[in-house]
Design a protein around this motif. Structure first.
Motif, PDB file in Angstrom:
ATOM      1  N   LYS A 125       0.836  -1.205   0.000  1.00 10.33           N
ATOM      2  CA  LYS A 125       0.000   0.000   0.000  1.00 10.33           C
ATOM      3  C   LYS A 125       0.869   1.252   0.000  1.00 10.33           C
ATOM      4  O   LYS A 125       0.669   2.168  -0.804  1.00 10.33           O
ATOM      5  N   TYR A 126       1.838   1.314   0.916  1.00 13.66           N
ATOM      6  CA  TYR A 126       2.719   2.480   0.993  1.00 13.66           C
ATOM      7  C   TYR A 126       3.609   2.582  -0.245  1.00 13.66           C
ATOM      8  O   TYR A 126       3.944   3.688  -0.694  1.00 13.66           O
ATOM      9  N   SER A 127       3.980   1.446  -0.798  1.00 11.21           N
ATOM     10  CA  SER A 127       4.794   1.446  -2.010  1.00 11.21           C
ATOM     11  C   SER A 127       4.046   2.103  -3.165  1.00 11.21           C
ATOM     12  O   SER A 127       4.617   2.917  -3.910  1.00 11.21           O
ATOM     13  N   GLN A 128       2.777   1.773  -3.307  1.00  9.22           N
ATOM     14  CA  GLN A 128       1.946   2.373  -4.356  1.00  9.22           C
ATOM     15  C   GLN A 128       1.771   3.868  -4.123  1.00  9.22           C
ATOM     16  O   GLN A 128       1.802   4.671  -5.066  1.00  9.22           O
ATOM     17  N   GLU A 129       1.595   4.258  -2.867  1.00 16.02           N
ATOM     18  CA  GLU A 129       1.432   5.678  -2.547  1.00 16.02           C
ATOM     19  C   GLU A 129       2.692   6.467  -2.913  1.00 16.02           C
ATOM     20  O   GLU A 129       2.605   7.582  -3.439  1.00 16.02           O
ATOM     21  N   GLU A 132       2.838   7.011  -6.609  1.00 16.05           N
ATOM     22  CA  GLU A 132       1.898   8.063  -7.017  1.00 16.05           C
ATOM     23  C   GLU A 132       2.428   9.448  -6.659  1.00 16.05           C
ATOM     24  O   GLU A 132       2.131  10.437  -7.344  1.00 16.05           O
ATOM     25  N   GLU A 133       3.226   9.516  -5.594  1.00 17.36           N
ATOM     26  CA  GLU A 133       3.815  10.796  -5.182  1.00 17.36           C
ATOM     27  C   GLU A 133       5.095  11.104  -5.950  1.00 17.36           C
ATOM     28  O   GLU A 133       5.721  12.139  -5.738  1.00 17.36           O
ATOM     29  N   GLY A 134       5.490  10.194  -6.829  1.00 15.83           N
ATOM     30  CA  GLY A 134       6.682  10.410  -7.643  1.00 15.83           C
ATOM     31  C   GLY A 134       7.984  10.055  -6.953  1.00 15.83           C
ATOM     32  O   GLY A 134       9.064  10.468  -7.380  1.00 15.83           O
ATOM     33  N   VAL A 135       7.891   9.277  -5.884  1.00 14.55           N
ATOM     34  CA  VAL A 135       9.096   8.851  -5.154  1.00 14.55           C
ATOM     35  C   VAL A 135       9.576   7.521  -5.716  1.00 14.55           C
ATOM     36  O   VAL A 135       8.890   6.508  -5.612  1.00 14.55           O
ATOM     37  N   ASN A 136      10.750   7.541  -6.322  1.00 10.43           N
ATOM     38  CA  ASN A 136      11.334   6.315  -6.887  1.00 10.43           C
ATOM     39  C   ASN A 136      12.614   5.977  -6.132  1.00 10.43           C
ATOM     40  O   ASN A 136      13.495   6.826  -5.965  1.00 10.43           O
ATOM     41  N   SER A 137      12.707   4.760  -5.649  1.00 10.70           N
ATOM     42  CA  SER A 137      13.880   4.341  -4.889  1.00 10.70           C
ATOM     43  C   SER A 137      14.154   2.866  -5.133  1.00 10.70           C
ATOM     44  O   SER A 137      13.222   2.067  -5.286  1.00 10.70           O
ATOM     45  N   SER A 138      15.435   2.519  -5.171  1.00 14.39           N
ATOM     46  CA  SER A 138      15.817   1.113  -5.327  1.00 14.39           C
ATOM     47  C   SER A 138      15.499   0.331  -4.061  1.00 14.39           C
ATOM     48  O   SER A 138      15.408  -0.898  -4.089  1.00 14.39           O
ATOM     49  N   TYR A 139      15.343   1.048  -2.961  1.00  9.68           N
ATOM     50  CA  TYR A 139      15.054   0.424  -1.675  1.00  9.68           C
ATOM     51  C   TYR A 139      13.731   0.975  -1.163  1.00  9.68           C
ATOM     52  O   TYR A 139      13.681   1.926  -0.379  1.00  9.68           O
ATOM     53  N   ASN A 146      11.314   6.474   5.652  1.00  9.41           N
ATOM     54  CA  ASN A 146      11.611   7.901   5.628  1.00  9.41           C
ATOM     55  C   ASN A 146      10.385   8.771   5.359  1.00  9.41           C
ATOM     56  O   ASN A 146      10.274   9.888   5.887  1.00  9.41           O
ATOM     57  N   LYS A 147       9.449   8.278   4.546  1.00  8.27           N
ATOM     58  CA  LYS A 147       8.320   9.105   4.101  1.00  8.27           C
ATOM     59  C   LYS A 147       7.020   8.857   4.867  1.00  8.27           C
ATOM     60  O   LYS A 147       6.170   9.761   4.946  1.00  8.27           O
TER      61      LYS A 147
END
Length: 288
Positions: A125-129, A132-139, A146-147
């Motif tokens: 759920k948080y990964s999808q959010e 959608e917020e434009g946060v891309n991370s390998s981890y 953090n968010k």
């Protein structure tokens, strides 16, 4: 390997709950893991010393039966059986180290899964959010910590340690010079560790090598000195390993580099103590 990461996760989370600090938990976890591995380390160093002594006999076999490869193989096998040694003992130790490295890498890369045991649906759920917020991370799980920790304490992990944020990835935080402190210390410790190991192996073999060179003077032009080739490989490793290490350390969360750093320091101390103990034991046996 996921199973091992699960076990490590229980231990790391227990330590975290006691100290409420991710860095302290990793340090103590590193110490505990090194203590558990001491019997393997002792066995490995004994095997290295014994193998160094076998090199002389192996070279004599190669010289004696140089025109008969099958005889060389058979005599070598018999030698290892007689001395109760396995030519693959070093490989097994190396495989174990790789398994532990990968398991710890997954542990620090996915602390919500392996350490906090967060429901996968919540993580998704948080990964999808975040996407959608434009946060891309390998981890992804590090990004969630953090968010989303402010709105959901369940996914919070205190990763502040001595002014450093252990959730940071050096290649993703180029504007913060502090992220390179632990990786640099890790590389330095790796160089020291490799040099100590190389020196120990060299000291164990020097006597046998000198004797072998005298016996092989006439044969030197016909076949390369395997000992020198092995030494050259060790020298190359001295420079290659730190390069490989820093490449991994700068693309992983700092928690992994901290674990490697502490493990390397402990390993250096272990090797020095164990080598001294083994040498003293051999000296006492020779005096009897």
């Amino acid at each position: 390997m996921g199973f091992i990461s699960e076990i490590f996760g229980y231990i790391l989370n227990f330590l975290y709950e006691q100290f409420n600090n991710y860095g302290v938990a990793i340090i103590i976890f590193s110490v505990l893991l090194r203590i558990i591995l001491i019997p393997i380390t002792i066995k490995q160093q004994k095997s290295l010393k014994k193998n160094a002594k076998l090199q002389k006999e192996m070279k004599e076999i190669q010289t004696k039966y140089k025109s008969n490869p099958e005889k060389i193989n058979q005599e070598t096998i018999d030698l290892y059986k007689r001395e109760k040694m396995s030519p693959f003992s070093g490989c097994l130790s190396g495989i174990l180290q790789i398994i532990i490295i990968l398991s710890v890498f997954w542990l620090v890369s996915k602390p919500l899964t392996y350490m906090k045991k967060i429901n996968p649906e919540i993580i998704e759920k948080y990964s999808q959010e975040l996407k959608e917020e434009g946060v891309n991370s390998s981890y992804t799980e590090i990004a969630i910590i953090n968010k989303k920790a402010a709105e959901d304490p369940e996914v919070y992990i205190n990763m502040k340690f001595l002014g450093l944020d252990l959730s940071k990835v050096p290649t993703q935080s180029l504007d913060d010079f502090r992220v390179y402190i632990i990786p640099i210390l890790y590389v330095i410790s790796s160089v020291i560790s490799i040099k100590i190991t190389t020196k120990m192996n060299s000291n164990n073999k020097d006597k046998d090598i000198n004797e072998l060179k005298k016996a092989e003077t006439e044969d030197k032009e016909k076949q390369p000195d395997e000992m020198e080739m092995m030494q050259q490989m060790n020298n190359n490793m001295t420079y290659m390993m730190p390069i490989m290490s820093v490449m991994i350390a700068i693309i992983a969360p700092l928690g992994l580099a901290l674990y490697w750093l502490i493990s390397n320091v402990l390993m250096i101390v272990e090797r020095l103590i164990i080598d001294r103990f083994i040498n003293q034991k051999e000296e006492n046996r020779n005096e009897q």
